[in-house]
Each structure stands twice: as C-alpha cells, then as structure tokens.
Design an enzyme around this catalytic site. Structure first.
Site, PDB file in Angstrom:
ATOM      1  N   ALA A   1       0.825  -1.211   0.000  1.00 46.85           N
ATOM      2  CA  ALA A   1       0.000   0.000   0.000  1.00 46.85           C
ATOM      3  C   ALA A   1       0.857   1.258   0.000  1.00 46.85           C
ATOM      4  CB  ALA A   1      -0.928  -0.003   1.222  1.00 46.85           C
ATOM      5  N   GLU A   2       1.869   1.309   0.865  1.00 45.09           N
ATOM      6  CA  GLU A   2       2.698   2.515   0.934  1.00 45.09           C
ATOM      7  C   GLU A   2       3.477   2.719  -0.360  1.00 45.09           C
ATOM      8  OE1 GLU A   2       5.480   5.200   3.765  1.00 45.09           O
ATOM      9  OE2 GLU A   2       4.529   3.407   4.576  1.00 45.09           O
ATOM     10  N   THR A   3       3.939   1.651  -0.955  1.00 45.37           N
ATOM     11  CA  THR A   3       4.674   1.766  -2.221  1.00 45.37           C
ATOM     12  C   THR A   3       3.772   2.350  -3.310  1.00 45.37           C
ATOM     13  OG1 THR A   3       6.119  -0.081  -1.659  1.00 45.37           O
ATOM     14  CG2 THR A   3       5.926   0.485  -3.998  1.00 45.37           C
TER      15      THR A   3
END
Length: 148
Positions: free
Chosen positions: A74-76
C-alpha cells in the site's frame, strides 16, 4: 521471485520525466525491500497505480499474508502515485499510513490499486485496495504524503 516486469507509464509521464536523470522504474519501486518481497509495480500514473505481491515468502507464523506486507504494498503504490503527481521537482514523503486487514490469504498473488483521494500542491492522499486473486478485499489502506 520470478521475472521482473516493466512498469507501464503513460506517455505524458515519460515526457515529463524525460531528461530528469531519473530511472522511473527504479525510482518508483519499493527498492531493496520490495525486491526481496517480490513486489512489482505494473502500472503507474498519478490517477492509478497497480502493483502485485506474492503471498509466498510474505507470511506470518500462521501462514497468512503478513499485515506488514500489505502495508508495504500500500505505501509503495500510494507513494508512486504521489511522486508522479508531484513531478520531478518534488519528493513525496509518507506522513500517515493506516491499514484495515479484512482477510488473510495463504497463497497466490495479491494486487493493490491506488487511487487519489486528494492531490494538492503540498499534500496527497491515496486510497489503496488490496485484493486476492478471487477479487476479495484483503486490505483497505490510506496513505498521506507530504510533497517537498
């Protein structure tokens, strides 16, 4: 963990970053962590970022996909969208990530799709939906990035 795919960028993004000296696929990845996890960004634009992650090798002791693996995906993806929105003159820095885990797949591939909630001059927020191969929601996440 398999062959690396080439990220698909819209032509306007390629034109915008041309001559910047940056290697887009290398810049818009999870780096060494993503590589170890088998994370692949397969499509990237400020409006939509898609990536995949294998469950195998990214599980917790019960054999389920580790929640941290969903968070890395998700953060990527949200960061890639934020960086593309900011353009070559800005850097995106994550300031808040929250994840709700709905189910724990034991095998296969999960796919994350990041779409913008807000894209401003100094801050962006992306919603990221992570699903299993049957299209069932595994994780709902939101990432907010500061554009510096």
């Amino acid at each position: 963990m398999g062959e690396r795919t080439t990220t698909k960028f819209p032509q306007e993004i390629l034109d915008q970053w041309k001559g910047s000296g940056f290697d887009l696929p290398a810049l818009f990845s999870a780096g060494a962590l993503g590589e170890r996890m088998g994370l692949e960004v397969v499509e990237a634009s400020p409006e939509r970022v898609v990536g995949t992650l294998p469950v195998e090798g990214n599980t917790q002791p019960y054999g389920l996909l580790h929640g941290g693996a969903s968070a890395v995906l998700a953060e990527t993806l949200g960061s890639v969208g934020a960086m593309l929105h900011g353009g070559p003159g800005k850097a995106a820095v994550g300031v808040d990530l929250n994840c709700t885990h709905h189910r724990g797949p034991r095998d296969g591939l999960v796919t994350g799709v990041a779409t913008p909630v807000h894209r401003g001059r100094t801050m962006t927020s992306y919603e990221i939906a992570v699903s299993d191969e049957q299209g069932r929601r595994v994780c709902s996440a939101r990432l907010t990035c500061l554009l510096r």
